[in-house]
Design a protein around this motif. Structure first.
Motif, mmCIF file in Angstrom:
data_model
loop_
_atom_site.group_PDB
_atom_site.id
_atom_site.type_symbol
_atom_site.label_atom_id
_atom_site.label_comp_id
_atom_site.label_asym_id
_atom_site.label_seq_id
_atom_site.Cartn_x
_atom_site.Cartn_y
_atom_site.Cartn_z
ATOM 1 N N LEU A 177 18.897 -4.049 -6.912
ATOM 2 C CA LEU A 177 19.691 -5.275 -7.035
ATOM 3 C C LEU A 177 19.658 -5.832 -8.455
ATOM 4 C CD1 LEU A 177 18.738 -7.034 -3.671
ATOM 5 C CD2 LEU A 177 20.791 -5.701 -4.211
ATOM 6 N N ASP A 178 19.131 -5.023 -9.390
ATOM 7 C CA ASP A 178 19.135 -5.346 -10.828
ATOM 8 C C ASP A 178 18.305 -6.578 -11.173
ATOM 9 O OD1 ASP A 178 20.715 -3.170 -11.490
ATOM 10 O OD2 ASP A 178 22.584 -4.278 -11.208
ATOM 11 N N TYR A 179 17.288 -6.872 -10.366
ATOM 12 C CA TYR A 179 16.351 -7.928 -10.761
ATOM 13 C C TYR A 179 15.379 -7.424 -11.836
ATOM 14 C CZ TYR A 179 17.765 -10.913 -6.860
ATOM 15 O OH TYR A 179 18.477 -11.719 -6.014
ATOM 16 N N LEU A 180 15.085 -6.121 -11.812
ATOM 17 C CA LEU A 180 14.103 -5.532 -12.720
ATOM 18 C C LEU A 180 14.830 -4.926 -13.922
ATOM 19 C CD1 LEU A 180 11.137 -4.701 -13.240
ATOM 20 C CD2 LEU A 180 11.627 -2.579 -12.014
ATOM 21 N N PRO A 181 14.734 -5.574 -15.103
ATOM 22 C CA PRO A 181 15.382 -4.998 -16.292
ATOM 23 C C PRO A 181 14.646 -3.738 -16.754
ATOM 24 C CG PRO A 181 14.831 -7.341 -16.580
ATOM 25 C CD PRO A 181 14.096 -6.852 -15.377
ATOM 26 N N GLU A 182 15.380 -2.827 -17.362
ATOM 27 C CA GLU A 182 14.801 -1.589 -17.911
ATOM 28 C C GLU A 182 13.981 -0.836 -16.860
ATOM 29 O OE1 GLU A 182 15.851 -0.755 -20.772
ATOM 30 O OE2 GLU A 182 16.725 -2.689 -21.290
ATOM 31 N N GLY A 183 14.474 -0.835 -15.618
ATOM 32 C CA GLY A 183 13.740 -0.173 -14.542
ATOM 33 C C GLY A 183 13.731 1.339 -14.634
ATOM 34 N N ALA A 221 7.154 0.274 -12.406
ATOM 35 C CA ALA A 221 7.400 -0.778 -11.420
ATOM 36 C C ALA A 221 8.434 -0.317 -10.395
ATOM 37 C CB ALA A 221 7.865 -2.051 -12.124
ATOM 38 N N THR A 222 9.482 0.388 -10.873
ATOM 39 C CA THR A 222 10.479 0.954 -9.955
ATOM 40 C C THR A 222 9.821 1.910 -8.972
ATOM 41 O OG1 THR A 222 12.212 0.749 -11.630
ATOM 42 C CG2 THR A 222 12.604 2.290 -9.826
ATOM 43 N N MET A 223 8.951 2.775 -9.476
ATOM 44 C CA MET A 223 8.260 3.750 -8.644
ATOM 45 C C MET A 223 7.307 3.071 -7.660
ATOM 46 S SD MET A 223 5.201 5.408 -8.069
ATOM 47 C CE MET A 223 4.316 4.837 -9.500
ATOM 48 N N ALA A 224 6.509 2.105 -8.157
ATOM 49 C CA ALA A 224 5.495 1.469 -7.316
ATOM 50 C C ALA A 224 6.127 0.670 -6.181
ATOM 51 C CB ALA A 224 4.603 0.563 -8.164
ATOM 52 N N GLU A 225 7.328 0.120 -6.390
ATOM 53 C CA GLU A 225 7.977 -0.632 -5.324
ATOM 54 C C GLU A 225 8.312 0.277 -4.146
ATOM 55 O OE1 GLU A 225 11.661 -3.772 -4.673
ATOM 56 O OE2 GLU A 225 11.793 -2.277 -6.275
ATOM 57 N N GLU A 226 8.733 1.514 -4.428
ATOM 58 C CA GLU A 226 9.144 2.421 -3.356
ATOM 59 C C GLU A 226 8.004 3.291 -2.832
ATOM 60 O OE1 GLU A 226 12.533 4.648 -4.555
ATOM 61 O OE2 GLU A 226 13.841 2.888 -4.637
ATOM 62 N N TRP A 227 7.022 3.607 -3.701
ATOM 63 C CA TRP A 227 5.948 4.525 -3.308
ATOM 64 C C TRP A 227 4.611 3.824 -3.139
ATOM 65 C CZ3 TRP A 227 7.153 9.709 -2.444
ATOM 66 C CH2 TRP A 227 8.438 10.096 -2.841
ATOM 67 N N ILE A 260 0.824 -1.214 0.000
ATOM 68 C CA ILE A 260 0.000 0.000 0.000
ATOM 69 C C ILE A 260 0.856 1.261 0.000
ATOM 70 C CG2 ILE A 260 -1.782 1.304 1.216
ATOM 71 C CD1 ILE A 260 -2.814 -1.258 0.039
ATOM 72 N N TRP A 261 1.841 1.328 0.881
ATOM 73 C CA TRP A 261 2.610 2.561 1.081
ATOM 74 C C TRP A 261 4.005 2.499 0.466
ATOM 75 C CZ3 TRP A 261 -0.458 6.278 2.583
ATOM 76 C CH2 TRP A 261 -1.578 5.975 3.361
ATOM 77 N N GLY A 262 4.442 1.343 0.004
ATOM 78 C CA GLY A 262 5.762 1.219 -0.594
ATOM 79 C C GLY A 262 6.849 0.929 0.423
ATOM 80 N N LYS A 263 8.018 0.580 -0.064
ATOM 81 C CA LYS A 263 9.148 0.255 0.805
ATOM 82 C C LYS A 263 9.896 1.491 1.272
ATOM 83 C CE LYS A 263 9.993 -4.259 -1.348
ATOM 84 N NZ LYS A 263 10.930 -5.069 -2.164
ATOM 85 N N GLY A 264 9.629 2.624 0.651
ATOM 86 C CA GLY A 264 10.324 3.851 1.027
ATOM 87 C C GLY A 264 11.306 4.287 -0.026
ATOM 88 N N PHE A 265 11.549 5.596 -0.080
ATOM 89 C CA PHE A 265 12.458 6.173 -1.067
ATOM 90 C C PHE A 265 13.861 5.598 -0.918
ATOM 91 C CE2 PHE A 265 15.105 9.967 -2.395
ATOM 92 C CZ PHE A 265 14.892 9.762 -3.755
ATOM 93 N N LEU A 266 14.427 5.144 -2.043
ATOM 94 C CA LEU A 266 15.763 4.527 -2.118
ATOM 95 C C LEU A 266 15.838 3.163 -1.462
ATOM 96 C CD1 LEU A 266 18.096 7.620 -1.385
ATOM 97 C CD2 LEU A 266 17.538 6.628 -3.612
ATOM 98 N N GLN A 267 14.674 2.578 -1.144
ATOM 99 C CA GLN A 267 14.660 1.284 -0.450
ATOM 100 C C GLN A 267 14.212 0.131 -1.348
ATOM 101 O OE1 GLN A 267 15.926 1.114 2.699
ATOM 102 N NE2 GLN A 267 16.320 3.291 2.315
ATOM 103 N N GLY A 268 13.998 0.378 -2.618
ATOM 104 C CA GLY A 268 13.573 -0.694 -3.522
ATOM 105 C C GLY A 268 14.664 -1.720 -3.732
ATOM 106 N N THR A 269 14.304 -2.969 -3.660
ATOM 107 C CA THR A 269 15.297 -4.036 -3.822
ATOM 108 C C THR A 269 15.301 -4.601 -5.235
ATOM 109 O OG1 THR A 269 13.671 -5.619 -2.967
ATOM 110 C CG2 THR A 269 15.249 -4.697 -1.400
ATOM 111 N N GLN A 270 14.138 -4.746 -5.855
ATOM 112 C CA GLN A 270 14.081 -5.331 -7.190
ATOM 113 C C GLN A 270 14.885 -4.493 -8.187
ATOM 114 O OE1 GLN A 270 12.721 -8.419 -6.021
ATOM 115 N NE2 GLN A 270 12.216 -8.357 -8.194
ATOM 116 N N SER A 271 14.761 -3.176 -8.097
ATOM 117 C CA SER A 271 15.475 -2.308 -9.040
ATOM 118 C C SER A 271 16.931 -2.119 -8.635
ATOM 119 C CB SER A 271 14.776 -0.951 -9.135
ATOM 120 O OG SER A 271 14.667 -0.352 -7.849
#
Length: 348
Positions: A232-238, A245-251, A219-230
């Motif tokens: 740690l390079d799991y998410l290509p073309e992030g 997807a990069t934004m939604a993980e953190e926000w 709902i609220w995201g992991k927090g700014f600069l706290q995304g792991t998928q992007s």
């Protein structure tokens, strides 16, 4: 500006907390193109009507030149290298097809709109550039050109039964196109869309990781600069096609909904510009350009959520890159030009 500045924040995070290599250059390009959009907004409506068909013809010639002389990049032949600048003519065709179709229906008497003579010229206007773009190959841009032109046709008053017939014809042609016209990677994208788990570490990797990133934000995201998928390079073309997807993980869901709301406010304003317009050309152009922005946003969001095949449509003003940013700001510049004309007419 709010959407674009938020995009800088997302790109800053995608780079691991650095303005380079994406946020800085994206910001510079945005303000340069914003200045160009403001200059475009000073162009009177009659000038857009006058150059609609000549501009369309010039871009079609540029698309032909791409096939003959275009630079190959990433396996696709989409760019013209002029030495001092590299341009992608297909991007200019997205607003140009709206202007050309609006000009055609503005010249056509209203009584002729429901006849076949009102359909085939517009179909040719749409089909020629869409076919040239498919040869590059660029399925996403070809779909955008078709969607923009078809929207103007619908709003001009073409009978609904013709759209239903056309849709049925497309459905019949899909198996043929899938077998004979699409490239292997395009066929794979469609198959992966239908069954994402069939190749989770190959063709389906992008969409699988995108859905994981969006879902893990909650709902609220992991927090700014706290995304792991992007990070740690799991998410290509992030930072490009999958920047949402990069934004939604953190926000989280809240951040995603607010961004979608911001886009909807821009699109709603564009539709209202068309509703206030005094001429048929301005009404069709404004509605067509607003719908072009809508298709950019809708197709990208459906793509990153697994609701549509991956077709390489970026999220405008947020994804890193100049092509979509330039096209959307050009659309906004023309919309501001029409709005300025509306306000001038209202004062008189």
């Amino acid at each position: 500006m709010a959407i674009a500045l938020f995009g800088q924040v997302v790109l800053y995070s995608a780079a691991g907390g650095s303005i380079r290599p994406w946020a800085w250059s994206q910001g510079i390009r945005f303000f340069v193109l914003l200045a160009a959009a403001l200059a475009v907004s000073r162009v009177p409506e009659r000038s857009w009507k006058a150059i609609a068909l000549p501009a369309y013809a010039a871009i079609v010639l540029a698309l032909v030149a791409v096939e003959a002389l275009g630079a190959v990049r990433g396996g696709s032949q989409r760019w013209l290298d002029l030495g001092f600048i590299r341009i992608q003519p297909s991007e200019f065709m997205k607003p140009a097809i709206v202007l050309a179709c609006a000009k055609f229906y503005d010249m056509l008497p209203a009584a002729e709109t429901r006849r076949f003579g009102a359909v085939w010229p517009a179909a040719v206007l749409i089909g020629v550039p869409a076919g040239l773009v498919m040869l590059q190959p660029d399925l996403g841009t070809a779909l955008m050109i078709c969607a923009g032109g078809a929207t103007v046709m619908f709003l001009a008053g073409i009978p609904l039964r013709l759209f239903v017939g056309g849709a049925l014809g497309v459905m019949v042609a899909i198996p043929l196109a899938f077998t004979f016209f699409l490239h292997d990677y395009q066929r794979n994208r469609i198959l992966i869309f239908l069954d994402p788990e069939s190749d989770p570490l190959g063709t389906g990797y992008h969409i699988s990781q995108s859905k994981i990133a969006i879902g893990s934000g909650g709902i609220w995201g992991k927090g700014f600069l706290q995304g792991t998928q992007s990070h740690l390079d799991y998410l290509p073309e992030g930072h490009t096609d999958f920047v949402f997807a990069t934004m939604a993980e953190e926000w989280g869901l809240v951040g995603g909904c607010l961004l979608i709301l911001a886009f909807l406010l821009v699109i709603r304003w564009g539709i209202e510009v068309g509703q206030r317009a005094n001429t048929r050309f301005a009404r069709l152009t404004a509605a067509g350009l607003a719908t072009t922005i809508f298709f950019y946003v809708a197709i990208n969001l459906m793509m990153v959520m697994g609701l549509a095949p991956v077709v390489g449509i970026p999220l405008p003003l947020v994804s890193f890159g100049s092509s979509a940013q330039m096209t959307v700001l050009l659309c906004l510049g023309i919309l501001m030009s029409i709005d300025r004309e509306n306000r001038r007419a209202a004062r008189w």
